[in-house]
Design a protein around this motif. Structure first.
Motif, short mmCIF file in Angstrom:
data_model
loop_
_atom_site.label_atom_id
_atom_site.label_comp_id
_atom_site.label_asym_id
_atom_site.label_seq_id
_atom_site.Cartn_x
_atom_site.Cartn_y
_atom_site.Cartn_z
N ASP A 143 0.82 -1.22 0.00
CA ASP A 143 0.00 0.00 0.00
C ASP A 143 0.85 1.27 0.00
OD1 ASP A 143 1.04 -0.13 2.52
OD2 ASP A 143 -0.88 -0.21 3.58
N TYR A 144 2.12 1.13 -0.42
CA TYR A 144 3.05 2.25 -0.33
C TYR A 144 3.87 2.32 -1.62
CZ TYR A 144 7.00 4.83 1.95
OH TYR A 144 7.97 5.71 2.30
N LEU A 145 3.80 3.46 -2.30
CA LEU A 145 4.59 3.64 -3.53
C LEU A 145 5.56 4.79 -3.33
CD1 LEU A 145 5.12 3.14 -6.60
CD2 LEU A 145 3.26 4.76 -7.07
N ARG A 146 6.83 4.51 -3.57
CA ARG A 146 7.86 5.56 -3.53
C ARG A 146 8.16 5.95 -4.98
NH1 ARG A 146 11.09 5.28 1.52
NH2 ARG A 146 12.68 6.41 0.38
N ILE A 147 8.04 7.22 -5.26
CA ILE A 147 8.22 7.69 -6.64
C ILE A 147 9.47 8.55 -6.70
CG2 ILE A 147 7.15 8.94 -8.54
CD1 ILE A 147 4.43 8.54 -7.19
N SER A 148 10.48 8.05 -7.40
CA SER A 148 11.71 8.83 -7.57
C SER A 148 11.55 9.66 -8.83
CB SER A 148 12.91 7.88 -7.66
OG SER A 148 14.07 8.62 -7.94
N ILE A 149 11.44 10.98 -8.67
CA ILE A 149 11.06 11.82 -9.82
C ILE A 149 12.26 12.34 -10.60
CG2 ILE A 149 8.80 12.42 -8.87
CD1 ILE A 149 9.93 15.13 -8.03
N THR A 150 13.45 12.16 -10.07
CA THR A 150 14.65 12.59 -10.82
C THR A 150 15.86 11.79 -10.35
OG1 THR A 150 16.12 14.45 -11.31
CG2 THR A 150 15.10 14.47 -9.15
N ASP A 151 16.81 11.62 -11.25
CA ASP A 151 18.07 10.97 -10.84
C ASP A 151 19.13 12.04 -10.57
OD1 ASP A 151 18.18 11.68 -13.58
OD2 ASP A 151 19.76 10.20 -13.97
N LEU A 152 18.73 13.30 -10.63
CA LEU A 152 19.71 14.38 -10.42
C LEU A 152 19.70 14.84 -8.97
CD1 LEU A 152 18.99 16.54 -13.59
CD2 LEU A 152 20.59 14.62 -13.30
N CYS A 153 20.83 15.31 -8.51
CA CYS A 153 20.94 15.76 -7.13
C CYS A 153 21.93 16.91 -7.05
CB CYS A 153 21.39 14.62 -6.23
SG CYS A 153 21.29 15.08 -4.49
N ASN A 154 21.72 17.80 -6.10
CA ASN A 154 22.65 18.92 -5.90
C ASN A 154 23.69 18.59 -4.83
OD1 ASN A 154 20.71 18.89 -3.91
ND2 ASN A 154 20.49 21.09 -3.77
N LEU A 155 23.65 17.36 -4.26
CA LEU A 155 24.72 16.91 -3.37
C LEU A 155 25.34 15.64 -3.96
CD1 LEU A 155 23.10 17.41 0.18
CD2 LEU A 155 24.60 18.97 -1.06
N ARG A 156 26.39 15.18 -3.32
CA ARG A 156 27.10 14.00 -3.83
C ARG A 156 27.51 13.10 -2.66
NH1 ARG A 156 25.35 15.19 -7.74
NH2 ARG A 156 26.12 15.69 -9.80
N ALA B 204 -3.23 4.30 -6.77
CA ALA B 204 -4.19 4.68 -5.72
C ALA B 204 -5.49 3.90 -5.90
CB ALA B 204 -4.44 6.18 -5.75
N GLY B 205 -5.89 3.72 -7.16
CA GLY B 205 -7.12 2.98 -7.43
C GLY B 205 -7.02 1.52 -7.04
N LEU B 206 -5.78 1.01 -6.99
CA LEU B 206 -5.58 -0.40 -6.63
C LEU B 206 -5.38 -0.59 -5.12
CD1 LEU B 206 -3.16 -1.47 -9.52
CD2 LEU B 206 -5.57 -2.09 -9.27
N GLY B 207 -5.34 0.50 -4.38
CA GLY B 207 -5.23 0.34 -2.92
C GLY B 207 -3.95 0.91 -2.31
N VAL B 208 -3.13 1.60 -3.12
CA VAL B 208 -1.93 2.23 -2.54
C VAL B 208 -2.37 3.49 -1.81
CG1 VAL B 208 0.26 3.36 -3.08
CG2 VAL B 208 -0.36 1.23 -4.23
N ARG B 209 -2.06 3.58 -0.54
CA ARG B 209 -2.57 4.66 0.30
C ARG B 209 -1.52 5.72 0.62
NH1 ARG B 209 -6.21 3.74 -1.67
NH2 ARG B 209 -7.80 2.23 -1.22
N LYS B 210 -0.26 5.33 0.53
CA LYS B 210 0.80 6.27 0.89
C LYS B 210 1.76 6.42 -0.29
CE LYS B 210 4.55 6.94 4.19
NZ LYS B 210 5.17 6.48 5.42
N MET B 211 2.05 7.64 -0.65
CA MET B 211 3.01 7.90 -1.73
C MET B 211 4.13 8.75 -1.16
SD MET B 211 1.18 7.16 -4.82
CE MET B 211 -0.54 6.64 -5.01
N ARG B 212 5.34 8.46 -1.55
CA ARG B 212 6.48 9.27 -1.12
C ARG B 212 7.23 9.76 -2.36
NH1 ARG B 212 9.28 10.37 3.29
NH2 ARG B 212 8.06 8.87 4.49
#
Ligand code: SAM
Ligand code: SF4
Length: 323
Positions: free
Chosen positions: A21-34, A66-74
């Protein structure tokens, strides 16, 4: 995997009986730290822009989940707050029927600027990665980061009443001696701190085990085990003289039993296990004629790949998968 219908609505159950019930969405592979433990020393190859899911594609996956039952997104990354449209994504995902919580994991460097709009967009929780409270050590770990910007970001997020957790990866010889300092800081700010075991399979002794940290804390504070929070079966928590302290210990106390997560990478791979290479390529489907049911079926396939326990034989590309 099967789709069950409970009194709480639809639920995704994997073949080991775990509710997903938890989906983590990584929206970019870029970062301002290393951060040295996250990004390889030799640098990383950026994903081609055309391979990154579009704003609409991220939203479509979130809506169907969400329609399938995922309640938390990060929302995570890379660094999510350097991605244009991150706030808008939060706002739209928070409005999907079924979504109860939208959270973000960030390095905090841009929180001072974004805390207010994130609050208005419906973000409820923020995890700020903070590995040292000493400017020089912070700079070394992040390969150049400015601690003061993160501290200002935390203060601004507190001002907007966010529920905040600090994510701290302890490393011998660098910040492992700051455990007490983190507890004092967390008490002072009214936030929770979580000590994470470093995942690396290259160094001989790369992580500080949970039991060592618990013993260190017990030398100075009174520790009371707390019940596992329902949404975070992977976190073992203690009350430490009034401060909530969590441990995420994939090395010494693996937590696969209660794993409730799916992970979407910026280029559309849906992973059901952080430590496994297996995934389903949602982008392939999204960029061909398809209907929602095709995406839902692909999610089922990903869940079918979820092992009972992760192989933990290689370290995921954390800056891409998002932790
Ligand atoms: N840039 C954001 C941040 O730092 O919070 C989000 C992405 S970062 C990959 C998410 C989390 O993964 C951070 O808390 C970071 O400390 C953790 N992380 C990265 N590499 C790790 C490793 N090798 N072992 C354990 N945790 C790691
Ligand atoms: Fe960037 Fe977060 Fe990785 Fe540090 S841990 S390099 S802030 S993605």
């Amino acid at each position: 995997m099967f789709l069950d219908h409970t009194s709480r609505g639809p639920a995704l159950i994997d073949r080991h009986g775990r509710r997903i019930d938890y989906l983590r969405i990584s929206i970019t592979d870029l970062c301002n730290l290393r951060c040295f433990y996250c990004m390889p020393r030799q640098g990383v190859t950026k994903l081609p822009q055309a391979d990154i899911l579009t704003y609409e594609e991220f939203l479509k996956v979130a809506r169907i989940a969400a329609g399938l039952g995922v309640r938390k997104m990060r929302i995570t990354g890379g660094e999510p707050l350097i991605k244009r449209g991150a706030v808008k994504l939060v706002r739209e995902i928070a409005a999907f029927p079924g979504v109860q919580t939208v959270a973000m994991t960030t390095n905090g460097t841009r929180l001072e600027k974004y805390a207010e709009v994130l609050k208005a967009a419906g973000l409820s929780r923020i995890n700020v990665s903070l590995d040292s409270l000493r400017p020089d050590v912070y700079k070394r770990i992040t390969r150049g980061g400015d601690l003061s910007a993160v501290l200002r970001g935390i203060d601004r997020a507190i001002e907007y009443n966010f529920r905040i957790k600090l994510n701290t990866v302890l490393i011998n010889g660098m910040n492992a001696d700051e455990v007490y300092r983190f507890i004092d800081f967390a008490r002072d700010k009214g936030v929770e701190v979580r000590f994470i075991e470093r995942m690396s399979f290259e160094d001989p002794d790369p992580y500080v085990p949970q039991d060592h940290v618990v013993a260190t804390l017990a030398d100075r504070y009174s520790l009371t085990p707390l019940p596992t929070a329902s949404g975070s079966p992977h976190v073992r928590a203690f009350d430490c003289d009034g401060v909530r302290v969590g441990f995420i210990s994939p090395r010494s106390h693996p937590f696969c039993d209660g794993c409730n997560k799916l992970r979407l990478t910026p280029n559309g791979k849906l992973k059901a296990c952080l430590s496994s290479e297996l995934n389903v390529d949602l982008r392939y489907i999204l960029r061909r004629p398809h209907c929602d049911a095709d995406i839902a079926r692909a999610m089922s396939k990903a869940i079918a790949l979820k092992p009972a326990t992760g192989p933990w034989t290689a370290c995921a590309e954390m800056w891409r998968v998002g932790g």
